[in-house]
Design a protein around this motif. Structure first.
Motif, PDB file in Angstrom:
ATOM      1  N   ASN A 156       0.380  -1.162   0.392  1.00 14.36           N
ATOM      2  CA  ASN A 156       0.429  -0.011  -0.381  1.00 14.36           C
ATOM      3  C   ASN A 156       1.095   1.417  -0.159  1.00 14.36           C
ATOM      4  OD1 ASN A 156      -2.496  -1.057  -0.042  1.00 14.36           O
ATOM      5  ND2 ASN A 156      -2.277  -1.621   2.456  1.00 14.36           N
ATOM      6  N   LEU A 157       2.018   1.187   0.685  1.00 11.18           N
ATOM      7  CA  LEU A 157       3.065   2.473   0.684  1.00 11.18           C
ATOM      8  C   LEU A 157       3.741   2.422  -0.803  1.00 11.18           C
ATOM      9  CD1 LEU A 157       4.406   2.512   4.118  1.00 11.18           C
ATOM     10  CD2 LEU A 157       2.783   3.244   3.342  1.00 11.18           C
ATOM     11  N   SER A 182      -3.849   9.084  -1.284  1.00  8.19           N
ATOM     12  CA  SER A 182      -3.495   9.373   0.707  1.00  8.19           C
ATOM     13  C   SER A 182      -4.839   7.740   1.206  1.00  8.19           C
ATOM     14  CB  SER A 182      -3.599  10.805   1.339  1.00  8.19           C
ATOM     15  OG  SER A 182      -5.515  10.341   0.298  1.00  8.19           O
ATOM     16  N   PHE A 234      -2.931   4.806   2.631  1.00  6.01           N
ATOM     17  CA  PHE A 234      -1.806   5.432   3.442  1.00  6.01           C
ATOM     18  C   PHE A 234      -3.163   5.246   5.214  1.00  6.01           C
ATOM     19  CE2 PHE A 234       0.984   9.032   2.738  1.00  6.01           C
ATOM     20  CZ  PHE A 234       1.486   7.585   1.498  1.00  6.01           C
ATOM     21  N   ALA A 273      -2.882   1.342   4.867  1.00  2.56           N
ATOM     22  CA  ALA A 273      -1.484   0.563   5.521  1.00  2.56           C
ATOM     23  C   ALA A 273      -1.348   0.535   7.035  1.00  2.56           C
ATOM     24  CB  ALA A 273      -0.715   1.547   5.155  1.00  2.56           C
ATOM     25  N   SER A 274      -2.061   1.520   7.186  1.00  2.00           N
ATOM     26  CA  SER A 274      -2.408   1.620   8.899  1.00  2.00           C
ATOM     27  C   SER A 274      -2.729   0.583   9.950  1.00  2.00           C
ATOM     28  CB  SER A 274      -2.903   3.353   9.354  1.00  2.00           C
ATOM     29  OG  SER A 274      -3.211   3.211  10.713  1.00  2.00           O
ATOM     30  N   ILE A 282       2.210   7.359   8.690  1.00  2.00           N
ATOM     31  CA  ILE A 282       1.243   7.140   8.392  1.00  2.00           C
ATOM     32  C   ILE A 282      -0.472   7.241   8.946  1.00  2.00           C
ATOM     33  CG2 ILE A 282       2.274   5.525   6.384  1.00  2.00           C
ATOM     34  CD1 ILE A 282       1.197   2.897   7.988  1.00  2.00           C
ATOM     35  N   GLN A 283      -0.320   7.514   9.555  1.00  2.00           N
ATOM     36  CA  GLN A 283      -1.451   7.832  11.130  1.00  2.00           C
ATOM     37  C   GLN A 283      -2.363   9.059  11.374  1.00  2.00           C
ATOM     38  OE1 GLN A 283      -0.646   7.187  14.867  1.00  2.00           O
ATOM     39  NE2 GLN A 283      -2.881   5.759  15.459  1.00  2.00           N
ATOM     40  N   GLY A 331      -1.063  11.360   8.999  1.00  2.00           N
ATOM     41  CA  GLY A 331      -1.564  12.541   7.856  1.00  2.00           C
ATOM     42  C   GLY A 331      -0.545  13.142   7.078  1.00  2.00           C
ATOM     43  N   LEU A 344       4.155  14.679   4.097  1.00  2.00           N
ATOM     44  CA  LEU A 344       4.643  13.628   3.354  1.00  2.00           C
ATOM     45  C   LEU A 344       6.099  14.142   2.301  1.00  2.00           C
ATOM     46  CD1 LEU A 344       3.097  10.057   2.076  1.00  2.00           C
ATOM     47  CD2 LEU A 344       4.579  10.947   4.319  1.00  2.00           C
ATOM     48  N   PHE A 403      10.921   9.440   5.616  1.00  2.00           N
ATOM     49  CA  PHE A 403       9.311   8.614   5.167  1.00  2.00           C
ATOM     50  C   PHE A 403      10.211   7.473   4.660  1.00  2.00           C
ATOM     51  CE2 PHE A 403       6.520   7.153   1.692  1.00  2.00           C
ATOM     52  CZ  PHE A 403       5.486   6.227   2.822  1.00  2.00           C
TER      53      PHE A 403
END
Length: 348
Positions: A134-135, A140, A143, A146-147, A276-277, A279, A282, A289
Motif C-alpha cells: 500500500n505504501l 492518500s 495510507f 496501511a495504517s 501514515i497515521q 497524515g 510527506l 519516510f
C-alpha cells in the motif's frame, strides 16, 4: 502421554532393560569406550560452536537455526550409536518402553508448539506485505489501509500462543527424566545411558531457550547442573551460563520481547506508523519516510527468510524424533516383544 499430576520419573525408572545383555560384572571394553568417547567429544564440540561471543547472536533466528541443527545432529548420533551397539529390543522392559514413548511424545508436542509459533509469526508477515504494498501507491487513502494493516500486525505479534505457554509443563517432565539409571551388568547399557544423558541435557537446554525466545519470558529457561565426569560438561556449563545469563540481561533491561529480527521490524514499524497515521506532509519528510519504508522492507525480508530456515530445522527435528519412535515400534512388533494393545495405546 504423561500427565502433569504424575510424579517425576527417571528415563529408566523400572527394571534395567539391559540386564540380560552381558554377564554380571561386565566392564567397558576398549571398543565401547572408543564409541562413547567419540560421541561425547563430538557433543562437546557442538556445544562449543553454539557458545557465541557476539551478544547480538543470542535470541536471533540464525543462532536458533544453528542450535536446532546441532540438536538434530546429536539425535542422529544417538541413533547411530544404538545401531553400533546392537542392543536387542526384545530384552527391553515393557514399562521402560512406555516411558520412552511418552518422552518422545513430549518432544513431538514441543516441536508442534514451536512450529505453530513460527507459522503464527509468518502469518504476521502477510500483514507487513500489505503495508509495504500500500505504501508504494500514491493516493492518500492507501495510507489508511496501511495504517490498519500495521495496527493488525502489532496486535497479532503481541498476542500469546497457548502452545508455547504450555511448553514449560512439558519441559518440566523432560527435566524430571534426566536422572541416570543404575546399570550394573551391561557394558552396552552403560554406554547408551551415558550417551542418552547428554542428548537429553542438550535437548532440554535448547528447547528451553526456544520457549523463552518465543514467549519473551526468562521463566521458560532451565538451569541444568551437570557432573564434571562428562567430557562435555564444562562446555555445556559455559554455554548455559552465557546464553541464559545474556537472555536474562536482555529481558531485565526491557530489550528484545521475542526475536532479534522481529525487534528490528518493530523498530522500523514504530518510526513509520506516525507518518501514515497522522497524515503528515510527506513532501517535508520524504527522505525519512522512504528510509523507514526501506528499513521495514529489509527487516521484513530478513525476518521471513530466518523464519523459513528455522521452520525447516524444527520440522527436521520432528521427523527425527518421529522416525526413531516409529522404528522402535516396528522393531517391537517384528520381535513380538510387547502386545499390540500396548503399542496402540502409545501411538501419538
Amino acid at each position: 502421554m504423561s500427565r502433569s499430576h504424575e510424579p517425576h520419573q527417571s528415563f529408566f525408572p523400572f527394571r534395567n532393560p539391559f540386564r540380560m545383555l552381558s554377564p554380571k560384572g561386565s566392564h567397558l571394553s576398549k571398543k565401547y569406550l572408543l564409541q562413547l568417547n567419540t560421541f561425547e567429544e563430538t557433543l562437546a564440540e557442538r556445544l562449543r560452536k553454539l557458545n557465541t561471543k557476539d551478544k547480538n547472536d543470542i535470541l536471533s533466528l540464525s543462532w536458533m537455526k544453528s542450535a536446532m541443527e546441532s540438536l538434530c545432529n546429536t539425535h542422529n548420533d544417538i541413533k547411530d550409536l544404538i545401531t553400533e551397539l546392537e542392543l536387542p529390543v526384545s530384552d527391553w522392559d515393557e514399562k521402560w518402553i512406555d516411558v520412552y514413548l511418552d518422552i518422545s511424545v513430549n518432544l513431538l508436542d514441543i516441536c508442534i508448539a514451536f512450529s505453530s509459533e513460527l507459522s503464527r509469526l509468518n502469518q504476521g508477515n502477510l500483514l507487513l506485505q500489505c503495508v509495504l504494498h500500500n505504501l508504494k501507491s500514491a493516493p492518500s487513502n492507501v495510507f489508511i489501509r496501511a495504517s490498519s494493516s500495521l495496527d493488525s500486525w502489532r496486535q497479532h505479534i503481541n498476542s500469546k500462543n497457548p502452545r508455547v505457554e504450555n511448553c514449560c509443563t512439558i519441559l518440566d517432565k523432560l527435566v524430571a527424566s534426566l536422572d541416570l539409571p543404575k546399570v550394573k551388568n551391561s557394558a552396552k547399557g552403560k554406554v547408551l545411558m551415558r550417551a542418552m544423558y547428554g542428548v537429553k541435557v542438550q535437548t532440554v537446554f535448547i528447547c528451553s531457550v526456544f520457549a523463552a525466545a518465543f514467549s519473551g519470558s526468562e521463566r521458560k529457561l532451565f538451569h541444568v547442573p551437570v557432573s564434571e565426569k562428562y567430557k562435555w560438561a564444562q562446555d555445556f556449563s559455559d554455554l548455559q551460563s552465557n546464553i541464559n545469563g545474556e537472555i536474562r540481561n536482555i529481558f531485565s533491561s526491557g530489550g528484545v520481547k521475542v526475536l532479534k529480527e522481529l525487534e528490528v521490524v518493530e523498530t522500523a514499524a514504530k518510526k513509520l506508523y506516525p507518518m501514515i497515521q497522522d497524515g503528515v506532509d510527506l513532501v517535508e519528510v520524504a527522505e525519512a519516510f522512504q528510509n523507514s519504508v526501506s528499513d521495514l522492507g529489509r527487516g521484513t525480508e530478513k525476518l521471513l527468510q530466518g523464519l523459513d530456515l528455522l521452520s525447516k530445522e524444527v520440522d527436521g527435528f520432528f521427523q527425527i524424533v518421529l522416525t526413531g519412535r516409529d522404528a522402535l515400534l516396528g522393531n517391537l512388533r517384528s520381535n513380538g516383544a510387547v502386545s499390540e494393545t500396548m503399542l496402540e495405546g502409545n501411538v501419538a
